[in-house]
Design a protein around this motif. Structure first.
Motif, PDB file in Angstrom:
ATOM      1  N   ASP A 132      -0.743   1.170   7.899  1.00  0.00           N
ATOM      2  CA  ASP A 132       0.064   2.089   7.104  1.00  0.00           C
ATOM      3  C   ASP A 132       0.475   3.290   7.960  1.00  0.00           C
ATOM      4  O   ASP A 132      -0.371   4.058   8.421  1.00  0.00           O
TER       5      ASP A 132
ATOM      6  N   TYR B  96       0.832  -1.214   0.000  1.00  0.00           N
ATOM      7  CA  TYR B  96       0.000   0.000   0.000  1.00  0.00           C
ATOM      8  C   TYR B  96       0.864   1.261   0.000  1.00  0.00           C
ATOM      9  O   TYR B  96       0.590   2.210  -0.747  1.00  0.00           O
TER      10      TYR B  96
ATOM     11  N   MET C  19      -7.205  -6.483   2.623  1.00  0.00           N
ATOM     12  CA  MET C  19      -6.372  -7.187   3.602  1.00  0.00           C
ATOM     13  C   MET C  19      -5.934  -8.545   3.075  1.00  0.00           C
ATOM     14  O   MET C  19      -6.729  -9.277   2.476  1.00  0.00           O
TER      15      MET C  19
ATOM     16  N   CYS D 246      -8.524   2.198   9.312  1.00  0.00           N
ATOM     17  CA  CYS D 246      -9.143   3.537   9.403  1.00  0.00           C
ATOM     18  C   CYS D 246      -8.561   4.542   8.423  1.00  0.00           C
ATOM     19  O   CYS D 246      -9.117   5.631   8.255  1.00  0.00           O
TER      20      CYS D 246
ATOM     21  N   PHE E 246     -18.227  10.296   5.444  1.00  0.00           N
ATOM     22  CA  PHE E 246     -18.019   9.943   6.848  1.00  0.00           C
ATOM     23  C   PHE E 246     -18.450  11.078   7.784  1.00  0.00           C
ATOM     24  O   PHE E 246     -18.933  10.832   8.880  1.00  0.00           O
TER      25      PHE E 246
ATOM     26  N   ASP F 197      -1.931  -4.107  12.948  1.00  0.00           N
ATOM     27  CA  ASP F 197      -2.541  -4.997  11.965  1.00  0.00           C
ATOM     28  C   ASP F 197      -3.913  -5.410  12.481  1.00  0.00           C
ATOM     29  O   ASP F 197      -4.027  -5.912  13.603  1.00  0.00           O
TER      30      ASP F 197
HETATM   31  C1  LIG Z   1      -8.929   1.650   0.794  1.00  0.00           C
HETATM   32  S1  LIG Z   1      -8.198   2.136   2.302  1.00  0.00           S
HETATM   33  C2  LIG Z   1      -9.642   2.589   3.260  1.00  0.00           C
HETATM   34  C3  LIG Z   1      -9.292   3.569   4.345  1.00  0.00           C
HETATM   35  C4  LIG Z   1     -10.510   4.115   5.110  1.00  0.00           C
HETATM   36  N1  LIG Z   1     -11.192   3.088   5.854  1.00  0.00           N
HETATM   37  C5  LIG Z   1     -11.464   4.795   4.166  1.00  0.00           C
HETATM   38  O1  LIG Z   1     -12.563   4.297   3.932  1.00  0.00           O
HETATM   39  O2  LIG Z   1     -11.104   5.847   3.649  1.00  0.00           O
HETATM   40  C6  LIG Z   1      -7.748   0.604   3.024  1.00  0.00           C
HETATM   41  C7  LIG Z   1      -6.996   0.763   4.319  1.00  0.00           C
HETATM   42  O3  LIG Z   1      -6.836  -0.526   4.918  1.00  0.00           O
HETATM   43  C8  LIG Z   1      -5.585  -0.559   5.537  1.00  0.00           C
HETATM   44  N2  LIG Z   1      -5.197  -1.965   5.776  1.00  0.00           N
HETATM   45  C9  LIG Z   1      -4.966  -2.928   4.867  1.00  0.00           C
HETATM   46  N3  LIG Z   1      -4.653  -4.086   5.490  1.00  0.00           N
HETATM   47  C10 LIG Z   1      -4.712  -3.830   6.820  1.00  0.00           C
HETATM   48  C11 LIG Z   1      -4.510  -4.623   7.981  1.00  0.00           C
HETATM   49  N4  LIG Z   1      -4.181  -5.899   7.901  1.00  0.00           N
HETATM   50  N5  LIG Z   1      -4.649  -4.034   9.186  1.00  0.00           N
HETATM   51  C12 LIG Z   1      -4.985  -2.722   9.296  1.00  0.00           C
HETATM   52  N6  LIG Z   1      -5.190  -1.928   8.236  1.00  0.00           N
HETATM   53  C13 LIG Z   1      -5.057  -2.474   7.004  1.00  0.00           C
HETATM   54  C14 LIG Z   1      -4.692   0.180   4.556  1.00  0.00           C
HETATM   55  O4  LIG Z   1      -3.477   0.598   5.153  1.00  0.00           O
HETATM   56  C15 LIG Z   1      -5.608   1.321   4.151  1.00  0.00           C
HETATM   57  O5  LIG Z   1      -5.438   2.444   4.980  1.00  0.00           O
END
Ligand SMILES: C[S@@+](CC[C@H](N)C(=O)[O-])C[C@H]1O[C@@H](n2cnc3c(N)ncnc32)[C@H](O)[C@@H]1O
Length: 369
Positions: free
Chosen positions: A220, A145, A268, A196, A164, A246
């Motif tokens: 991230d 990412y 994820m 988030c 939001f 995570d």
């Molecule tokens: C498409 S973005 C969505 C961000 C936010 N929820 C929004 O709707 O704007 C996906 C998010 O999921 C996070 N992410 C992916 N895998 C993750 C994991 N295993 N644990 C926590 N965050 C994760 C990414 O870093 C990214 O910030």
């Protein structure tokens, strides 16, 4: 050679010509997106949006940019039908341009639900690691990412921000009356917001429910920094905290009344582990809300009306991101309701309910323990 179409020569030519026309229009659309991106990033629309006419040097001096580039961009925007020109017969530097008021909301009002400026940053961000992406298609590896950079991160944050802040607490959460009542009640409810990103969902929920405590988790680092910055700007650091974690970490501890995951489960690598952790965080009493893309129930050649876009994100961003860690469920953006049901049951949930929210892009799922 594939199976011939069995079309007459005329019908074949007509089909070919329509496709040529379609690609030309797509090229026009692509240039528009990238030119709007320049206008967004360089502050051109913000400078133009108070109304009134501006020359190229006027816009250049307001934005700290170079007049010759600005002049070319202004002419391009006018020919594209975005800007208006007052005196097109005048000498080039004397021409005056303006942004129509109706477009200013779309290009420069970040509080509007109609603001699409961040979409252009998302598109540009999605192709930022293009050579790594090509390589990933050959090797089967993923693309992390973080490699998509600031435009993807801030574009994602911006495109959901107004939703939001204006819809999540006001329209979405109240369709779960028990959850809504708990969030308004005492002792103060606790919310965990996994994946988030820049934190606007956490902030929106804290603004709508003035007692809740929200913990946001994301993998991230740059997103967590941005989320903390946004919470500080919203003066909510006492009730909204962000952690670099995570979502699938079984060590995630605490007891929450509501756990949310907005547009992130499909990104994820291990969605079942994340859902299992979410289930653990709510125990038997709390609620889990997952918001995902409103893709069709099954694959069809036509796709539903959002799949052209969701497959676009998937081939360039979500699938490679989901494959950045191994093992990976290799989900992609087009996570169909049945896939989510399967993941949820595997994670120990009893059932998945689709909430009655009619949103063009999103489907809301409540997962029952
Ligand atoms: C498409 S973005 C969505 C961000 C936010 N929820 C929004 O709707 O704007 C996906 C998010 O999921 C996070 N992410 C992916 N895998 C993750 C994991 N295993 N644990 C926590 N965050 C994760 C990414 O870093 C990214 O910030």
């Amino acid at each position: 050679m594939g199976t011939p179409d069995h079309l007459s020569i005329d019908a074949l030519s007509e089909k070919r010509d329509a496709f040529v026309e379609r690609l030309l229009q797509a090229t026009r659309g692509t240039f528009e997106i990238f030119s709007i991106y320049l206008g967004v990033r360089l502050g051109f629309y913000d400078a133009l949006s108070p109304g009134g006419w501006l020359t190229s040097s006027g816009l250049a001096s307001r934005t700290g940019t170079h007049e010759r580039y600005v002049r070319e961009w202004l002419e391009q925007q006018t020919v594209a039908g975005i800007l208006e020109v007052e005196n097109e017969q005048a000498e080039a530097r004397a021409r005056r341009f303006r942004l129509p008021q109706a477009y200013a909301e779309v290009l420069s009002d970040q509080d509007s639900l109609n603001c699409l400026a961040p979409l252009t940053r998302l598109v540009v961000g999605a192709v930022h690691p293009l050579s790594a992406l090509l390589e990933a298609y050959r090797t089967g590896d993923g693309v992390p990412y973080a490699h998509y950079g600031i435009d993807l991160r801030e574009g994602q944050a911006g495109i959901n921000r107004a939703i939001f802040l204006k819809q999540l607490g006001q329209e979405w959460l109240p369709v779960m009356p028990d959850v809504h009542a708990r969030l308004l009640g005492v002792p103060p409810a606790r919310i965990a917001d996994v994946g988030c990103g820049a934190g606007w969902s956490s902030i929106g929920m804290a603004q709508r429910y003035p007692h809740v405590q929200v913990d946001g988790f994301d993998l991230d680092e740059a997103s967590i920094e941005l989320a903390r910055h946004n919470a500080a700007g919203a003066r909510l650091t006492d009730r909204v905290q962000f952690y670099l974690r995570d979502a699938g970490d079984p060590q995630l501890a605490g007891r929450y009344d509501l756990v949310t995951a907005f547009e992130c489960l499909h990104d994820m690598s291990q969605p079942v582990a994340a859902l299992r952790a979410m289930r653990q965080l709510v125990g038997n009493a709390g609620a889990v809300l997952v918001v995902e893309e409103r893709v069709g129930e099954t694959f069809t050649a036509l796709g539903n009306d959002v799949e052209w876009m969701m497959y676009g994100w998937s081939i360039l961003h979500c699938l490679p991101v989901g494959k950045a860690e191994a093992p990976s469920a290799e989900t992609g953006t087009v996570m169909r309701p049945d896939t989510l049901r399967r993941y949820a049951l595997e994670a120990g949930f009893q059932s998945v309910e689709i909430l009655p929210i009619d949103h063009f892009f999103f489907r809301l799922y409540r997962l029952h323990t």
